[in-house]
Design an enzyme around this catalytic site. Structure first.
Site, short mmCIF file in Angstrom:
data_model
loop_
_atom_site.label_atom_id
_atom_site.label_comp_id
_atom_site.label_asym_id
_atom_site.label_seq_id
_atom_site.Cartn_x
_atom_site.Cartn_y
_atom_site.Cartn_z
CD GLU A 197 -24.40 21.49 -14.40
OE1 GLU A 197 -23.95 20.68 -13.58
OE2 GLU A 197 -24.22 21.37 -15.63
CD GLU A 389 -21.02 24.12 -17.22
OE1 GLU A 389 -20.87 22.90 -17.42
OE2 GLU A 389 -21.11 24.62 -16.10
#
Ligand code: BG6
Length: 491
Positions: A197, A389
């Protein structure tokens, strides 16, 4: 059904959230080791001792006072110190993943387990061996490792004594560490992610409160050094093994305009650019996008103070990734109107969307947003995609007979698998899906155990009480059927 042959079904965790063993076998600390637990209402606090030895508490992004040192304080509880003890229980956990039929397991390597301060010339042999055993165990179960090199866990020493990612030298420390990973695990690991991320490094104003200018000035600089570090790692990874598939990793939020006010339409497009495409373009296309200067100017970033060299830009060109990977939990409404209810989630916020439902932690559930997001990035980058995810953090109840009924989680996954099927039918090159927290983990945002994502329940509470025993939730059997039938049996 839609899923292509060899589709990489699996689950995901991160070292600092599962391993525990924070000071075992030579591991050095990371920021999570001085971060206490919190809750949806109470932010996590980072602990330190000031120059006079008095304890103090910092918010995330807070600056240490002059003369203070990060510290583990007595009588304070640090949930990441224990995690779910995967360091010692990985064989049991991997056997459970295999029982579910996982084709892949996304995990991360703890940088400070290999390089305790980040500055060492040679890696810590015990750390290197640990991950070799984990990868071998995965291979023995025919599970393909998918490995993040960095998951929010820069060694604390680098953060505290070397200015962390605000220091250009951190690029070299990271690259030395990444090279060790590629060399040591050649033949065992083929799928890699350079940074988890990465786009969370780009700040985002709250709806009603703009962030201070320094957050953007520092955020843009930090991101640049991470881009260069990632590009160098990609090149080294390809040199060491041309079979390596190396990806970026984006916190994928699907942004919608909050109203049809043209100001909202424009702000929404700018949000996609600032939060999603800025990082994606650098890592996938090898150059800063055309709107870069506008993003900087919108937040008063002083370009003359940025350290970005011609050599850096050449590195970015050479170090583009092989696949686009992202997390997906929610969509968010972007608006210029302040008379709205603000909702948060995954380090960003937006206006409440009346058409969606929200979890107990305020995260929206929006499977359509996943299809939308997949189509957008498929069209923009033309790369294979893995959703690394996706999941629902929820309270679970253990029944008297030990069973755990989690229809809410099954429902969430069913809808998201259908959303993926739709996207694949519509031409998206999706090659894998790893659900978040396939086993219960310590929440990154709140530090709670009771915000559970897993198919596998772990007996551990927010105070560190529990046996750490594992048990199968109803969703365990659901995902097992889903994988066995390649997404056909979602009942
Ligand atoms: C992602 C992170 O942002 O979201 C994970 O990569 C994190 O580390 C996950 O755990 C879910 O967030 P949280 O706050 O519910 O743990």
């Amino acid at each position: 059904m839609a899923f292509p042959e060899g589709f990489l079904w699996g689950g995901a965790t991160a070292a600092n959230q599962v391993e525990g063993a924070w000071n075992v076998d030579g591991r050095g600390p990371a920021m999570t080791d001085v971060t206490m637990g919190g809750s949806v209402k109470q932010t996590r606090k980072i602990t330190y001792l000031d120059a006079d030895g008095n304890p103090g508490y910092l918010e995330r992004h807070g600056k240490l006072p002059e003369g203070a040192r990060y510290a583990v304080l007595p009588d304070h509880y640090y949930p990441n110190h224990i995690g779910v003890d995967e360091y010692h229980r990985f064989e049991e956990d991997i056997a459970l993943f295999a029982e579910m039929g996982f084709k892949t397991y996304r995990m991360s390597i703890s940088w400070s387990r290999l390089y305790p301060t980040g500055l060492e010339a040679e890696p810590n042999a015990a750390g290197v061996e640990h991950y070799r055993r984990v990868f071998q165990c995965l291979r023995d179960h025919n599970i393909e490792p998918l490995v993040a090199i960095w998951h929010f866990d820069t060694p604390l020493y680098l953060e505290e004594h070397c200015s962390g990612w605000l220091n250009r030298e951190t690029i070299d420390h990271y690259v030395r560490y990444a090279e060790t990973c590629f060399r040591e695990y050649k033949g065992l690991v083929r799928y890699w992610l350079t940074f988890n991320e990465i786009n969370n490094g780009m700040p985002q104003d709250n709806l009603k409160n703009p962030l201070p200018q320094w957050r953007y000035q520092e955020g843009v600089q930090i991101l640049h050094y991470q881009f260069v570090a990632s590009a160098k790692a990609v090149q080294i990874g390809h040199e060491i093994d041309p079979n390596n598939m190396i990806g970026n990793m984006i916190c994928g939020i699907c942004y919608y305009p909050g109203t049809c006010d043209p100001a909202d339409i424009e702000l929404n497009r700018h949000m996609w650019e600032q939060k999603i495409f800025y990082c994606g373009d650098v890592q996938c296309k090898g150059e800063y996008p055309s709107f870069t200067r506008r993003v900087w100017a919108a937040h008063d970033v002083d370009e003359s103070k940025l350290d970005i060299t011609e050599d850096d830009l050449a590195e970015l060109k050479r170090g583009t990734v092989d696949m686009y990977t992202f997390s997906y939990y929610m969509s968010q409404n972007v608006t210029t109107h302040t008379d709205v209810e603000e909702v948060g989630g995954n380090m960003s916020s937006g206006a409440r969307n009346p058409y969606l439902t929200y979890s107990d932690w305020g995260w929206s559930t929006d499977p359509s947003g996943l299809t939308y997001y997949l189509e957008v990035v498929n069209d923009r980058y033309h790369l294979p995609i893995i959703i690394t995810e996706n999941g629902l953090g929820a309270f679970d109840t253990v029944e008297e007979d030990g069973s755990i009924h989690d229809p809410y989680r099954i429902d969430y996954f069913r809808q998201h698998v259908q959303a993926m099927q739709r996207a694949i039918d519509w031409g998206v090159n999706l090659i894998g899906y790893t659900t978040w927290g396939c086993i219960d983990v310590v929440s990154a945002g709140t530090g709670e155990m009771r915000k559970r994502y897993g198919f596998i329940y772990v007996d551990m509470d927010d105070e560190g009480k529990g046996t750490l025993d594992r048990s199968r939730k109803d969703s365990f059997y659901w995902y097992q059927r889903c994988i066995a039938t390649d997404g056909e049996d979602l009942g």
